[in-house]
Design an enzyme around this catalytic site. Structure first.
Site, PDB file in Angstrom:
ATOM      1  N   GLY A 266       0.731  -1.189  -0.046  1.00  0.00           N
ATOM      2  CA  GLY A 266      -0.115  -0.031  -0.037  1.00  0.00           C
ATOM      3  C   GLY A 266       0.804   1.383   0.128  1.00  0.00           C
ATOM      4  O   GLY A 266       0.460   2.367  -0.644  1.00  0.00           O
ATOM      5  N   ASP A 338       9.008   0.918   7.607  1.00  0.00           N
ATOM      6  CA  ASP A 338       7.859   0.312   8.387  1.00  0.00           C
ATOM      7  C   ASP A 338       8.053  -0.801   9.063  1.00  0.00           C
ATOM      8  O   ASP A 338       7.790  -1.894   8.719  1.00  0.00           O
ATOM      9  CB  ASP A 338       6.546   0.193   7.370  1.00  0.00           C
ATOM     10  CG  ASP A 338       5.341  -0.054   7.828  1.00  0.00           C
ATOM     11  OD1 ASP A 338       5.189  -0.074   9.264  1.00  0.00           O
ATOM     12  OD2 ASP A 338       4.154  -0.293   7.485  1.00  0.00           O
ATOM     13  N   CYS A 391       3.072   0.252  13.411  1.00  0.00           N
ATOM     14  CA  CYS A 391       1.516   0.103  13.628  1.00  0.00           C
ATOM     15  C   CYS A 391       1.421  -0.118  15.294  1.00  0.00           C
ATOM     16  O   CYS A 391       0.467  -1.006  15.315  1.00  0.00           O
ATOM     17  CB  CYS A 391       0.811  -0.732  12.559  1.00  0.00           C
ATOM     18  SG  CYS A 391       1.236  -2.169  12.582  1.00  0.00           S
TER      19      CYS A 391
END
Length: 453
Positions: A266, A338, A391
């Protein structure tokens, strides 16, 4: 005659939705496998029209597991262990359907009982029937007992960490226990965000905009096939807070960009939406997950170099990178890291995380993050940007990780983020909110050239 017999065998051995759900839950709870890894494998084993129900049951049971377990403990004298654990999982499936779906109670009981035959435990049909029907008779009293005290529906170790870090920890837990909103990212190369919103409205899909220039929140989740021009790359499904990554990285055309830990892609596609002429490397350690990256790139009609490699060991995969200028020593203009993390910020989207993650996992993750961060920092150009993201909701993985990195690297400068300063902690921590984004953390670092250190 033989064909008829074969069809009959196939019909009797095919998995029912409830049997499939029980099998999946057994693997999650007893073998530590994730729903996202298991459920796609069952897509071909049940009827297409039942797939949404399978997902609803599996995700739903993981979301409210402690409540269901309390009810079962009141109904079953002897815990179902070993080979009978599949029966325990069928009880979870049956109770969830009765309590949380519109399926008529008698049908929920019958389907759970019938699934016992599919799972080769037909001798437990009587027990399943008796337990679930007793619950129907005594439901009010059993739930009053189970709900006597407020339930976090989280493991105790995680509740304790959230209490330690957040005065509003109860709000975070409540948000985690709700179903997540569905956020869309509009590809502004094809369509303005408000124009796409009009396309949604024309399809009777209501959506609300946000401060993020490309984000829209659907009032009700929708199948992607119903989203206008989804197959043409006009829109992607991506959480609101995850959508900030490409904006904060601010990649430019012509730059060499590393998207480390890129799967499912994404953020890779978002980077290329904003800088289509950038040379993007999409790296991930799991080759199977890189297939999703390639699928997303194909749908978005984009190109990136997709590499399977360990982000903590750059020298093992750097030789694969094709640079336009022919430099032998590869250095990146920008890096999006990430990082692998506890995923405690996306529990509402992946409720099985509550039961898969353990307290002892956190120190190992913190160590791995530091190792990757240090390794990739060496591959960043002077004045280059590294955007660290997780996250996670845990400061150990986020602000404390970056504080330690800044102390150890005199050439690292913390850049200001457009969300307002957070006292005594570098970077910015998003927390999950009912109609907002998931829990997410960002810290933006610039590598100082020699004369600025």
């Amino acid at each position: 005659m033989q064909k008829k017999a074969q069809k009959k065998v196939e019909k009797t051995t095919a998995l029912s939705t409830r049997a499939a759900a029980a099998q999946i839950l057994l693997q999650v709870l007893d073998q530590g496998k994730s729903l996202s890894a298991l459920i796609p494998d069952y897509q071909q084993r049940i009827k297409t029209q039942d797939f949404a129900l399978l997902q609803e049951i599996c995700f739903g049971v993981c979301r409210v597991l402690p409540r269901l377990e309390r009810v079962i403990s009141e109904l079953v004298e002897k815990p179902l262990k070993g080979k009978t654990r599949i029966v325990h999982c069928l009880l979870l499936v049956g109770l969830y359907q009765i309590l949380y779906t519109r399926i008529p109670s008698h049908a929920a009981v019958d389907e759970a009982v019938n699934a016992a035959t599919k799972l080769n435990v037909p001798s437990f049909r009587g027990l399943l029937n008796a337990v679930l029907r007793r619950f129907l008779r005594e439901q009010e009293g059993l739930l009053a007992k189970a709900d006597k005290h407020w339930q976090t529906l989280h493991p105790e170790w995680l509740v304790n960490l959230l209490k330690k870090s957040y005065p509003n920890w109860r709000e975070i837990i409540e948000a985690n226990n709700r179903k997540p909103p569905m956020w869309l990212r509009v590809n502004i190369r094809y369509c303005h965000t408000e124009d796409y919103r009009a396309l949604l409205n024309a399809q009777t899909l209501e959506a609300e905009s946000n401060t993020h220039p490309q984000a829209l929140r659907l009032s009700k989740p929708s199948a992607v096939e119903l989203l206008p021009h989804f197959a043409d790359g006009w829109v992607s499904v991506q959480d609101l807070h995850a959508q900030w990554a490409a904006l904060l990285l601010d990649a430019q055309n012509g730059e060499l960009i590393l998207d480390a830990c890129a799967a499912p892609g994404g953020k890779t596609t978002h980077i290329l939406e904003r800088a289509p002429q950038a040379n993007v490397i999409a790296l991930d350690v799991e080759s199977a997950r890189l297939q999703r990256v390639q699928e997303n790139l194909t749908r978005m009609k984009q190109r990136a170099q997709v590499i399977c490699g360990d982000a903590s060991l750059p020298e093992t995969w750097l030789p694969q990178i094709c640079t336009t200028n022919g430099e032998s020593a590869v250095q990146f203009d920008r890096i999006l890291l990430d990082a692998p993390c506890s995923a405690t910020g996306v529990i509402r989207r992946h409720p099985d995380i509550k039961w898969l993650r353990k307290a002892e996992d956190i120190p190992a993750l913190v160590e791995l993050q530091a190792k990757i961060l240090t390794a990739l920092w060496q591959k960043l150009k002077p004045n280059g940007i590294l955007l660290y993201a997780t996250c996670s909701l845990l400061p150990e993985e986020n602000s404390q990780q970056i504080t330690r990195f800044l102390q150890q690297h005199s050439d690292a400068h913390l850049e200001t983020l457009p969300f307002g300063e957070q006292a005594n902690a570098p970077g910015h921590q998003f927390i999950p909110t009912e109609n907002g984004g998931d829990g997410f953390y960002y810290a933006k670092l610039r590598k100082l050239p020699q004369d600025e250190q």
